[in-house]
Design a protein around this motif. Structure first.
Motif, PDB file in Angstrom:
ATOM      1  N   ARG A 116      -5.173  42.521   7.867  1.00  0.00           N
ATOM      2  CA  ARG A 116      -3.760  41.450   8.619  1.00  0.00           C
ATOM      3  C   ARG A 116      -3.404  42.553   9.292  1.00  0.00           C
ATOM      4  O   ARG A 116      -3.111  41.727  10.574  1.00  0.00           O
ATOM      5  CB  ARG A 116      -3.128  41.016   7.111  1.00  0.00           C
ATOM      6  CG  ARG A 116      -3.414  40.252   6.230  1.00  0.00           C
ATOM      7  CD  ARG A 116      -2.613  39.467   5.871  1.00  0.00           C
ATOM      8  NE  ARG A 116      -2.614  39.040   4.155  1.00  0.00           N
ATOM      9  CZ  ARG A 116      -2.180  38.592   3.556  1.00  0.00           C
ATOM     10  NH1 ARG A 116      -0.578  38.287   3.862  1.00  0.00           N
ATOM     11  NH2 ARG A 116      -2.066  38.306   2.057  1.00  0.00           N
TER      12      ARG A 116
ATOM     13  N   SER B  72       9.004  38.889  -4.848  1.00  0.00           N
ATOM     14  CA  SER B  72       8.593  37.875  -3.892  1.00  0.00           C
ATOM     15  C   SER B  72      10.173  38.300  -3.563  1.00  0.00           C
ATOM     16  O   SER B  72       9.550  37.962  -2.040  1.00  0.00           O
ATOM     17  CB  SER B  72       9.243  36.510  -4.786  1.00  0.00           C
ATOM     18  OG  SER B  72      10.388  36.686  -5.658  1.00  0.00           O
ATOM     19  N   SER B  75       9.548  42.975   0.364  1.00  0.00           N
ATOM     20  CA  SER B  75       8.965  43.234   1.520  1.00  0.00           C
ATOM     21  C   SER B  75       8.616  44.682   1.332  1.00  0.00           C
ATOM     22  O   SER B  75       8.872  45.704   1.397  1.00  0.00           O
ATOM     23  CB  SER B  75       9.320  42.369   2.868  1.00  0.00           C
ATOM     24  OG  SER B  75      10.529  44.154   3.044  1.00  0.00           O
ATOM     25  N   ASP B 123       7.515  40.246   6.503  1.00  0.00           N
ATOM     26  CA  ASP B 123       7.307  38.951   5.153  1.00  0.00           C
ATOM     27  C   ASP B 123       6.809  38.542   4.600  1.00  0.00           C
ATOM     28  O   ASP B 123       6.331  37.895   4.086  1.00  0.00           O
ATOM     29  CB  ASP B 123       6.950  37.378   7.486  1.00  0.00           C
ATOM     30  CG  ASP B 123       7.921  36.622   7.229  1.00  0.00           C
ATOM     31  OD1 ASP B 123       8.588  36.887   7.244  1.00  0.00           O
ATOM     32  OD2 ASP B 123       7.230  35.603   7.853  1.00  0.00           O
ATOM     33  N   LEU B 124       5.825  40.231   4.822  1.00  0.00           N
ATOM     34  CA  LEU B 124       4.812  40.393   3.819  1.00  0.00           C
ATOM     35  C   LEU B 124       5.798  40.367   2.683  1.00  0.00           C
ATOM     36  O   LEU B 124       6.353  41.616   2.530  1.00  0.00           O
ATOM     37  CB  LEU B 124       3.993  40.486   4.299  1.00  0.00           C
ATOM     38  CG  LEU B 124       3.125  40.606   4.948  1.00  0.00           C
ATOM     39  CD1 LEU B 124       1.736  41.326   5.574  1.00  0.00           C
ATOM     40  CD2 LEU B 124       2.131  38.964   4.572  1.00  0.00           C
ATOM     41  N   THR B 125       5.502  39.667   1.073  1.00  0.00           N
ATOM     42  CA  THR B 125       5.579  39.746  -0.145  1.00  0.00           C
ATOM     43  C   THR B 125       4.967  40.829  -0.630  1.00  0.00           C
ATOM     44  O   THR B 125       3.833  40.955  -0.684  1.00  0.00           O
ATOM     45  CB  THR B 125       6.981  39.524  -0.506  1.00  0.00           C
ATOM     46  OG1 THR B 125       5.631  38.410  -1.012  1.00  0.00           O
ATOM     47  CG2 THR B 125       8.035  38.191   0.248  1.00  0.00           C
ATOM     48  N   ALA B 127       4.590  39.858  -4.055  1.00  0.00           N
ATOM     49  CA  ALA B 127       4.597  38.548  -4.410  1.00  0.00           C
ATOM     50  C   ALA B 127       2.946  37.548  -3.871  1.00  0.00           C
ATOM     51  O   ALA B 127       2.617  37.544  -4.156  1.00  0.00           O
ATOM     52  CB  ALA B 127       5.825  37.927  -5.008  1.00  0.00           C
ATOM     53  N   SER B 128       3.370  38.045  -1.915  1.00  0.00           N
ATOM     54  CA  SER B 128       2.092  37.149  -1.582  1.00  0.00           C
ATOM     55  C   SER B 128       1.030  38.192  -1.475  1.00  0.00           C
ATOM     56  O   SER B 128       0.065  37.193  -1.244  1.00  0.00           O
ATOM     57  CB  SER B 128       3.145  37.157   0.116  1.00  0.00           C
ATOM     58  OG  SER B 128       2.582  38.685   0.189  1.00  0.00           O
ATOM     59  N   PHE B 129       0.458  39.164  -2.539  1.00  0.00           N
ATOM     60  CA  PHE B 129      -0.138  39.840  -1.977  1.00  0.00           C
ATOM     61  C   PHE B 129      -0.959  39.654  -4.425  1.00  0.00           C
ATOM     62  O   PHE B 129      -1.983  39.283  -3.679  1.00  0.00           O
ATOM     63  CB  PHE B 129      -0.172  41.368  -2.251  1.00  0.00           C
ATOM     64  CG  PHE B 129      -0.054  41.651  -0.905  1.00  0.00           C
ATOM     65  CD1 PHE B 129      -1.879  41.636   0.109  1.00  0.00           C
ATOM     66  CD2 PHE B 129       0.807  41.546   0.244  1.00  0.00           C
ATOM     67  CE1 PHE B 129      -1.631  42.029   1.198  1.00  0.00           C
ATOM     68  CE2 PHE B 129       0.865  41.951   1.165  1.00  0.00           C
ATOM     69  CZ  PHE B 129      -0.701  42.312   2.012  1.00  0.00           C
ATOM     70  N   ASN B 131      -0.287  36.590  -5.401  1.00  0.00           N
ATOM     71  CA  ASN B 131      -0.298  36.086  -6.334  1.00  0.00           C
ATOM     72  C   ASN B 131      -1.874  35.027  -5.399  1.00  0.00           C
ATOM     73  O   ASN B 131      -1.791  33.753  -6.183  1.00  0.00           O
ATOM     74  CB  ASN B 131       0.752  35.287  -5.497  1.00  0.00           C
ATOM     75  CG  ASN B 131       1.887  35.410  -6.622  1.00  0.00           C
ATOM     76  OD1 ASN B 131       1.802  35.476  -7.454  1.00  0.00           O
ATOM     77  ND2 ASN B 131       3.072  34.757  -6.023  1.00  0.00           N
ATOM     78  N   ARG B 132      -2.992  35.448  -5.261  1.00  0.00           N
ATOM     79  CA  ARG B 132      -4.025  35.424  -4.505  1.00  0.00           C
ATOM     80  C   ARG B 132      -4.575  35.141  -6.242  1.00  0.00           C
ATOM     81  O   ARG B 132      -4.823  36.311  -7.315  1.00  0.00           O
ATOM     82  CB  ARG B 132      -4.462  36.023  -3.707  1.00  0.00           C
ATOM     83  CG  ARG B 132      -3.741  36.258  -2.366  1.00  0.00           C
ATOM     84  CD  ARG B 132      -3.783  36.892  -1.516  1.00  0.00           C
ATOM     85  NE  ARG B 132      -5.643  36.877  -1.500  1.00  0.00           N
ATOM     86  CZ  ARG B 132      -5.423  38.634  -1.810  1.00  0.00           C
ATOM     87  NH1 ARG B 132      -4.968  39.373  -1.503  1.00  0.00           N
ATOM     88  NH2 ARG B 132      -8.019  38.904  -0.916  1.00  0.00           N
TER      89      ARG B 132
END
Lengths: 168, 168
Positions: A116, B72, B75, B123-125, B127-129, B131-132
């Motif tokens: 990314r 979440s 970052s 912006d990337l936390t 959680a964003s990883f 939670n996929r």
DNA sequence: TAATTCCCGACTGAATTACTCAGTATATTA
DNA sequence: TAATATACTGAGTAATTCAGTCGGGAATTA
């Protein structure tokens, strides 16, 4: 994807080339003095950039370096990758057993993040930076000075102009 | 903003914590064995992470580390910055004369790039990883194993489960 | 020819990386 | 209470990378 001072040197030097592209080659001596980087160190960085085709050298008086491709086709990611040799990939990647046969989860996630990040930096080109209005303004001012002097010294205007507009 | 192997270690370790968050603290010994990083080196990294409040340590048997905040709200940029101490800023920045009074152009551009990069990573936390869907699947499988064993050993299920699901 | 530039390789001090070792402090469990 | 498992701390260290110096050579221009 690795990012250090070395990468910053390379990027700012490339930006310098991009800004003064139409004035003929830029010498490493100029960049060195301008940005406070040792000449020999710059030579080492530019050897790598040249190997990747990102710049091309012009020898002899009036020589220097110019971009190997249009600024719109050179990405920040390429520049950084060519000097900051890649971070060593995680052990488990490729051969797929990190611990107990199952492919390592966190390493997958890192790969995801890494790609990314690369995509982000690969989208940013030199042109996308120097085409912004504030930049064009500064660049234009330097050009007028350069061209005014250029008319006074017809034979090699670019070189003379470059010396004047060397204020980074 | 600097990015090296050290930063990668920190990020993957934090991802590990995030994944196993609900199972109680994760020991550094687990992460060390799992990811092939030296235990003492991890301790040094976690000292920095703890100083920033990104993790909190729990002493004694059954202890370990857990996230200092919800995944979440952590970052990637924070994690990297806490271990990879900041790149030394360019000479001319701050005091505004790089060369001849005028503020250095390429350094402005670098600052611009740098802040864009930071914004991206901020912006990337965690959680964003995690939670996929693929990740949740793997995590869920490990949970079922863990909880099955947990019912067999009532007193401290988390610890026992953690040993089993240590396959990263 | 002389000057200017790129180009190349060997070497070097300083910093950083990743690690080892040796301990101390705190909590749990038997 | 004693043993154990864990976090914490700090000193030391080999290997690597950073950033630079030095000494030359090769090509181009004047």
């Amino acid at each position: 994807m690795k990012l250090s001072t070395k990468g910053r040197y390379a990027v700012t030097a490339m930006l310098d080339l991009a800004i003064h592209d139409h004035e003929g080659p830029v010498t490493l001596a100029d960049i060195s003095q301008c940005q406070g980087i040792s000449l020999s160190y710059l030579e080492q960085l530019f050897a790598k950039l040249r190997k990747e085709g990102l710049v091309e050298g012009v020898r002899g008086p009036g020589g220097g370096y110019r971009l190997g491709r249009p600024a719109s086709q050179i990405s920040i990611a390429e520049i950084i990758n060519s000097v900051d040799e890649n971070i060593d990939v995680t052990r488990c990647l490729g051969n797929k057993d990190c611990q107990g046969g199952e492919k390592c989860l966190t390493h997958q996630l890192w790969e995801d993040l890494s790609s990314r990040l690369y995509a982000f930096l690969d989208d940013l080109t030199l042109a996308s930076f120097i085409n912004r209005p504030e930049i064009r303004e500064v660049s234009r001012r330097q050009d007028t000075i350069a061209s005014r002097i250029a008319t006074m010294f017809p034979p090699r205007p670019a070189r003379v102009g470059a010396n004047i507009s060397a204020s980074c």
